[in-house]
Design an enzyme around this catalytic site. Sequence first.
Site, short mmCIF file in Angstrom:
data_model
loop_
_atom_site.label_atom_id
_atom_site.label_comp_id
_atom_site.label_asym_id
_atom_site.label_seq_id
_atom_site.Cartn_x
_atom_site.Cartn_y
_atom_site.Cartn_z
N LYS A 80 -71.81 55.39 7.63
CA LYS A 80 -73.19 55.01 7.35
C LYS A 80 -74.10 55.87 8.20
CE LYS A 80 -75.38 51.77 4.86
NZ LYS A 80 -75.05 51.34 3.50
N GLY A 179 -86.13 43.80 -3.03
CA GLY A 179 -86.02 45.22 -3.30
C GLY A 179 -85.45 45.48 -4.68
N ALA A 182 -82.39 43.26 -5.59
CA ALA A 182 -82.75 41.86 -5.75
C ALA A 182 -83.59 41.64 -7.01
CB ALA A 182 -83.50 41.37 -4.52
N TYR A 183 -84.43 42.60 -7.36
CA TYR A 183 -85.22 42.46 -8.60
C TYR A 183 -84.28 42.35 -9.80
CZ TYR A 183 -88.42 43.33 -12.42
OH TYR A 183 -89.14 43.21 -13.59
#
Length: 346
Positions: A80, A179, A182-183
């Site tokens: 990451k 975000g 989630a949308y």
Amino acid sequence: MTVFNKVEFDNHEQVVFCSDEESGLKAIIAVHNTQLGPAVGGCRLWDYASDEDAVYDVLRLSKGMTYKNAVARLPFGGGKSVIIGDAKKIKSESLFRAFGRQLERLSGSYYSAEDVNITTADVAIMNKETNYVLGLEGKSGNPSPFTALGTFLGIKAAFKHMNGHEDLSGVKVSVQGLGAVAYSLCEYLHGVGAQLFVTDINQASIDRVVKDFNAIAVDIDEIYDLDVDVYAPCALGATINDETIPRIKAKIIAGCANNQLAESRHGEVLREKGVLYAPDYVINAGGIINVWYETLEGGYNEAASTKHVEGIYTTLCEIFERSKTEQKSTHLIADELAQEIIKNGL
């Protein structure tokens, strides 16, 4: 600042601190484990309060990617990266090109992709300096819809385990963070008749979901106190902690955020409380699964990717059953599964 004696440091193979004076780049790249393949994980751009907070985040996230990729049966290791700064102020072509040059120096031990505050367009700029990026437009593209699909199926798997069926009509779901993933998750949930309670630090994001999906907006802190069936953490990590657990009334926690448990012990606290927790790196693996399909010789195959993402449902059902049989928290079962795969191979 120490690294080696941090609890989050888990024999990481590399932790690289990067800077570029001209562009203002300040970044950290963490390669946790490459036993199954090159480390792959997105790049997050965040205005951390301190360098220590950035190190804490990148170490936890990179280890999570090792486990996520293993449980998803991908030939990737875990890594990451984080770029430190305010996305509204520091984004520029020179910044992302500088970061791309840092990736190039690692010679393929780590491949980056989009994450919080990083878009596929930003990744395309990195790609001008390096080939060690994934999730490009014209290939697998935006991974968010696939992460949302996996999360939605994970909620259905958890609901079926708890209630014997997966009909979410009328089920109350609180969604923290709105975000891109989630949308799309809200769209799926609204489509099957779930009632949504939502919050975010961005009022425009709240307004959009309220308008599009008839959601009910609540204050940021109020999200923990709602009498709902499912709590879906979809923002940053560590929202499940000593302060919030006593307030959470939901019997299912299933969302797309990374590192949802502030500490490992909180998984067992949830189990003792009778709350079913869908381990974050299992339920939110849809995006990285989709990215893998752009690396195949025959080229990207959306249908094959979607079928692989749908397997998240089955994996979670198996974890839930093992947790029930062994009387052990779901996150520990998931960890054991990941460790078995890393040790024995795909």
